[in-house]
Design a protein around this motif. Sequence first.
Motif, PDB file in Angstrom:
ATOM      1  N   GLU A   7      -8.437  18.516  -8.170  1.00 32.35           N
ATOM      2  CA  GLU A   7      -7.524  18.230  -7.254  1.00 32.35           C
ATOM      3  C   GLU A   7      -8.324  16.509  -7.115  1.00 32.35           C
ATOM      4  OE1 GLU A   7      -4.918  20.775  -4.323  1.00 32.35           O
ATOM      5  OE2 GLU A   7      -7.716  21.144  -4.360  1.00 32.35           O
ATOM      6  N   GLY A   8      -8.893  16.237  -7.112  1.00 34.48           N
ATOM      7  CA  GLY A   8      -9.871  14.957  -6.753  1.00 34.48           C
ATOM      8  C   GLY A   8     -10.186  13.976  -8.029  1.00 34.48           C
ATOM      9  N   ARG A   9     -11.286  13.784  -8.258  1.00 39.30           N
ATOM     10  CA  ARG A   9     -11.183  12.861  -9.238  1.00 39.30           C
ATOM     11  C   ARG A   9     -11.030  13.555 -10.731  1.00 39.30           C
ATOM     12  NH1 ARG A   9     -17.278  15.077 -12.458  1.00 39.30           N
ATOM     13  NH2 ARG A   9     -15.012  16.113 -13.260  1.00 39.30           N
ATOM     14  N   ASP A  10     -10.760  14.884 -10.414  1.00 31.63           N
ATOM     15  CA  ASP A  10      -9.784  14.852 -12.620  1.00 31.63           C
ATOM     16  C   ASP A  10      -8.526  14.083 -11.926  1.00 31.63           C
ATOM     17  OD1 ASP A  10     -11.901  15.832 -12.883  1.00 31.63           O
ATOM     18  OD2 ASP A  10     -11.070  17.865 -12.981  1.00 31.63           O
ATOM     19  N   GLN A  11      -7.932  14.053 -10.957  1.00 31.25           N
ATOM     20  CA  GLN A  11      -6.338  13.940 -11.354  1.00 31.25           C
ATOM     21  C   GLN A  11      -6.846  12.217 -10.848  1.00 31.25           C
ATOM     22  OE1 GLN A  11      -2.916  15.152 -11.529  1.00 31.25           O
ATOM     23  NE2 GLN A  11      -3.739  16.536  -9.525  1.00 31.25           N
ATOM     24  N   ALA A  12      -7.437  11.696 -10.478  1.00 30.28           N
ATOM     25  CA  ALA A  12      -7.487   9.989 -10.245  1.00 30.28           C
ATOM     26  C   ALA A  12      -8.052   9.483 -11.837  1.00 30.28           C
ATOM     27  CB  ALA A  12      -8.120   9.519  -9.554  1.00 30.28           C
TER      28      ALA A  12
ATOM     29  N   GLN B   4       0.645  16.759  -7.259  1.00 24.30           N
ATOM     30  CA  GLN B   4       0.160  15.794  -6.886  1.00 24.30           C
ATOM     31  C   GLN B   4       0.003  14.927  -7.765  1.00 24.30           C
ATOM     32  OE1 GLN B   4      -3.470  17.743  -7.094  1.00 24.30           O
ATOM     33  NE2 GLN B   4      -2.597  18.948  -5.047  1.00 24.30           N
ATOM     34  N   ALA B   5       0.454  15.138  -9.502  1.00 26.30           N
ATOM     35  CA  ALA B   5       0.150  13.750 -10.556  1.00 26.30           C
ATOM     36  C   ALA B   5       2.305  13.645 -10.598  1.00 26.30           C
ATOM     37  CB  ALA B   5       0.353  14.973 -11.721  1.00 26.30           C
ATOM     38  N   ARG B   6       2.378  14.485 -10.454  1.00 25.93           N
ATOM     39  CA  ARG B   6       4.263  13.823 -10.119  1.00 25.93           C
ATOM     40  C   ARG B   6       4.054  13.386  -9.045  1.00 25.93           C
ATOM     41  NH1 ARG B   6       8.385  15.056  -7.095  1.00 25.93           N
ATOM     42  NH2 ARG B   6       7.518  17.237  -5.854  1.00 25.93           N
ATOM     43  N   LEU B   7       3.689  13.155  -8.288  1.00 21.70           N
ATOM     44  CA  LEU B   7       3.627  12.921  -6.544  1.00 21.70           C
ATOM     45  C   LEU B   7       2.691  10.900  -6.578  1.00 21.70           C
ATOM     46  CD1 LEU B   7       4.031  14.633  -3.561  1.00 21.70           C
ATOM     47  CD2 LEU B   7       5.994  13.637  -4.394  1.00 21.70           C
ATOM     48  N   LEU B   8       1.655  11.047  -7.582  1.00 22.26           N
ATOM     49  CA  LEU B   8       0.688   9.782  -7.781  1.00 22.26           C
ATOM     50  C   LEU B   8       1.955   8.972  -9.018  1.00 22.26           C
ATOM     51  CD1 LEU B   8      -2.299  11.226  -8.433  1.00 22.26           C
ATOM     52  CD2 LEU B   8      -1.563   9.059  -6.816  1.00 22.26           C
ATOM     53  N   ASP B   9       2.406   9.831  -9.661  1.00 22.55           N
ATOM     54  CA  ASP B   9       3.112   8.924 -11.248  1.00 22.55           C
ATOM     55  C   ASP B   9       4.738   8.643  -9.431  1.00 22.55           C
ATOM     56  OD1 ASP B   9       1.670   9.192 -12.940  1.00 22.55           O
ATOM     57  OD2 ASP B   9       3.322  10.840 -13.861  1.00 22.55           O
ATOM     58  N   LEU B  10       5.345   8.528  -9.281  1.00 20.81           N
ATOM     59  CA  LEU B  10       6.219   8.497  -8.422  1.00 20.81           C
ATOM     60  C   LEU B  10       5.783   6.968  -7.307  1.00 20.81           C
ATOM     61  CD1 LEU B  10       9.372   8.178  -6.427  1.00 20.81           C
ATOM     62  CD2 LEU B  10       8.203  10.305  -4.951  1.00 20.81           C
TER      63      LEU B  10
ATOM     64  N   LEU C 290       0.874  -0.890  -0.057  1.00 21.50           N
ATOM     65  CA  LEU C 290       0.104  -0.081  -0.062  1.00 21.50           C
ATOM     66  C   LEU C 290       0.669   1.417   0.103  1.00 21.50           C
ATOM     67  CD1 LEU C 290      -2.528   1.767   0.664  1.00 21.50           C
ATOM     68  CD2 LEU C 290      -2.065   1.368   3.367  1.00 21.50           C
ATOM     69  N   VAL C 291       0.870   2.191  -0.759  1.00 20.93           N
ATOM     70  CA  VAL C 291       1.570   3.262  -1.304  1.00 20.93           C
ATOM     71  C   VAL C 291       0.192   4.569  -0.548  1.00 20.93           C
ATOM     72  CG1 VAL C 291       2.944   5.206  -1.773  1.00 20.93           C
ATOM     73  CG2 VAL C 291       2.793   3.066  -2.267  1.00 20.93           C
ATOM     74  N   LEU C 292       0.833   5.339   0.221  1.00 22.89           N
ATOM     75  CA  LEU C 292      -0.534   6.154   0.251  1.00 22.89           C
ATOM     76  C   LEU C 292      -0.402   7.523   0.424  1.00 22.89           C
ATOM     77  CD1 LEU C 292      -3.470   7.709   1.536  1.00 22.89           C
ATOM     78  CD2 LEU C 292      -2.165   7.814   3.708  1.00 22.89           C
ATOM     79  N   VAL C 293      -0.701   8.336  -0.575  1.00 25.21           N
ATOM     80  CA  VAL C 293      -0.499   9.359  -1.172  1.00 25.21           C
ATOM     81  C   VAL C 293      -1.796  11.002  -0.400  1.00 25.21           C
ATOM     82  CG1 VAL C 293       0.355  10.903  -3.123  1.00 25.21           C
ATOM     83  CG2 VAL C 293       0.633   8.205  -3.454  1.00 25.21           C
ATOM     84  N   ASP C 294      -1.437  11.690   0.420  1.00 25.45           N
ATOM     85  CA  ASP C 294      -2.066  12.605   0.910  1.00 25.45           C
ATOM     86  C   ASP C 294      -1.069  13.749   0.611  1.00 25.45           C
ATOM     87  OD1 ASP C 294      -3.622  13.929   2.567  1.00 25.45           O
ATOM     88  OD2 ASP C 294      -3.018  13.024   4.555  1.00 25.45           O
ATOM     89  N   ALA C 295      -1.459  14.061  -0.932  1.00 21.94           N
ATOM     90  CA  ALA C 295      -0.515  15.145  -1.369  1.00 21.94           C
ATOM     91  C   ALA C 295      -0.633  16.785  -0.783  1.00 21.94           C
ATOM     92  CB  ALA C 295      -0.795  14.688  -3.121  1.00 21.94           C
ATOM     93  N   PRO C 296       0.124  16.967  -0.687  1.00 26.43           N
ATOM     94  CA  PRO C 296       0.117  18.842  -0.577  1.00 26.43           C
ATOM     95  C   PRO C 296      -1.007  19.182  -1.301  1.00 26.43           C
ATOM     96  CG  PRO C 296       2.384  18.270  -1.091  1.00 26.43           C
ATOM     97  CD  PRO C 296       1.926  17.126  -1.525  1.00 26.43           C
ATOM     98  N   CYS C 297      -1.895  19.833  -1.138  1.00 29.02           N
ATOM     99  CA  CYS C 297      -3.562  20.174  -1.409  1.00 29.02           C
ATOM    100  C   CYS C 297      -4.277  21.676  -0.953  1.00 29.02           C
ATOM    101  CB  CYS C 297      -4.627  19.926  -1.753  1.00 29.02           C
ATOM    102  SG  CYS C 297      -5.253  19.435  -0.062  1.00 29.02           S
ATOM    103  N   SER C 298      -4.838  21.877  -1.995  1.00 24.29           N
ATOM    104  CA  SER C 298      -5.713  23.420  -1.595  1.00 24.29           C
ATOM    105  C   SER C 298      -5.951  23.599  -0.398  1.00 24.29           C
ATOM    106  CB  SER C 298      -6.305  23.983  -2.750  1.00 24.29           C
ATOM    107  OG  SER C 298      -7.739  23.210  -2.914  1.00 24.29           O
TER     108      SER C 298
ATOM    109  N   ALA D  64      -2.446  25.234  -9.609  1.00 26.43           N
ATOM    110  CA  ALA D  64      -1.410  24.800 -10.836  1.00 26.43           C
ATOM    111  C   ALA D  64      -0.495  24.229 -10.115  1.00 26.43           C
ATOM    112  CB  ALA D  64      -1.614  25.723 -12.203  1.00 26.43           C
ATOM    113  N   ARG D  65       0.460  25.054  -9.437  1.00 24.16           N
ATOM    114  CA  ARG D  65       0.988  24.022  -8.852  1.00 24.16           C
ATOM    115  C   ARG D  65       0.925  23.129  -8.408  1.00 24.16           C
ATOM    116  NH1 ARG D  65       3.092  29.288  -8.582  1.00 24.16           N
ATOM    117  NH2 ARG D  65       1.985  29.615  -6.444  1.00 24.16           N
ATOM    118  N   LEU D  66      -0.239  23.248  -7.368  1.00 25.30           N
ATOM    119  CA  LEU D  66      -0.143  21.681  -6.175  1.00 25.30           C
ATOM    120  C   LEU D  66      -0.672  20.927  -7.274  1.00 25.30           C
ATOM    121  CD1 LEU D  66      -2.474  24.063  -4.089  1.00 25.30           C
ATOM    122  CD2 LEU D  66      -0.058  22.882  -3.223  1.00 25.30           C
ATOM    123  N   THR D  67      -1.919  20.705  -8.388  1.00 22.47           N
ATOM    124  CA  THR D  67      -2.538  19.356  -9.079  1.00 22.47           C
ATOM    125  C   THR D  67      -0.719  19.106  -9.779  1.00 22.47           C
ATOM    126  OG1 THR D  67      -2.782  21.563 -10.812  1.00 22.47           O
ATOM    127  CG2 THR D  67      -4.376  21.063  -9.147  1.00 22.47           C
ATOM    128  N   ALA D  68       0.010  20.294 -10.390  1.00 22.17           N
ATOM    129  CA  ALA D  68       1.248  19.211 -10.782  1.00 22.17           C
ATOM    130  C   ALA D  68       2.221  18.470  -9.540  1.00 22.17           C
ATOM    131  CB  ALA D  68       2.066  20.622 -11.271  1.00 22.17           C
TER     132      ALA D  68
END
Length: 390
Positions: free
Chosen positions: A338-343, A310-316, A275-283, A304-308
Amino acid sequence: MTPGARVQSSIEILDLVIAAARGGGAAADTILARWFGAHRFAGSKDRRAIREHVYAAIRLCGEVPASGRAAMVAVAATDPAVAAGFDGSPYGPPPIGAGEAPATPGVAPAWLADALAASGIDAAAQAALLARAPLDIRINRLRGGDIAIDNAVPIGGLPDALRLPSDTNVEQLPAFALGAIEVQDAGSQFVALACAAMPGERVVDLCAGAGGKTLALAAAMANDGAILATDTDRTRLQRLLPRAERAGVTIAETRLLNPGREAELLEDWHSAADLVLVDAPCSGTGTWRRNPEARWRLTPDRLARLTATQARLLDLAATLVRPGGRLVHVVCSLLDAEGRDQAEAFLARHPEWRGGQLNLPVGTAHGLGIRLDPAHHDTDGFFVAMMTRP
């Protein structure tokens, strides 16, 4: 202090909060603590009244006010006691002028209110984001069984959660000293439950911060397995180990990461985590009940910086999950970006992955995940989704 002096003090503090919001300075709570430390003549009743004035103004004003005075003039329009404080006394503010413009009331800056509406958060649900937050705790089963606390109310769907009166001094409770309870919003507890962490698993909490979810995961795992808690913020991460020791958690290890070079320091966990939990920096739009001035700090560019990020951390995170393992994406935000679209974007980038099934007793299905919000679930706002690696 006189009522006028309290209002004037609130104006001065609000000026500091507004400047900090515009310049990326300290949070309102920190500014209040510093102000009270420098003005020790203010008694406990004075501090309570000033704090209430300040937060009433912050909650009332959607856009960043022009000044602390404009914010308090807006409060005065709905609170006769505050209006009476504009008395022109030696320590009070000058009377409100006949044509003096108050700050404009609202839930959030217009662009942000529009973004929430586009994400399915209607006006009533937006208003609920600024209500006063409850005080929730999690019972830590690693330190014992049932906990008896006066006036505590169980929270449905969470066997180890209690809601306390908001004025409870948790750190003075015997159960806190024993490590048997932790302060944690019900929404955050539901998110930990969604991870379905099991004894014996290997887990990465990629954005662990001070470790609230790390401790909840360790309890769910019955302190059996391994948790790697990582973050790029040294100060926050350093708080985790003392908390873990108090809670009796022995399976958590911390690791400080360098921003942009996280993969190098996580090579030993490549394809190794259940399991990897990504509780990423967000708004933080879901936490305005606790940090209402956060909406003054958010801009389209910052989002925009936050969503970028988040995407990078999910790929990591995807590189750390073993075959058959799962990745949980969490944000304390109600914005779809940050949520639905990011997933959905993650699955588009990783078509071999699949959306996972979340078994939660509460929440509203939203895209690939589940959303919690104050209006419908009486929790902070969260989006959580699970993705699984074949």
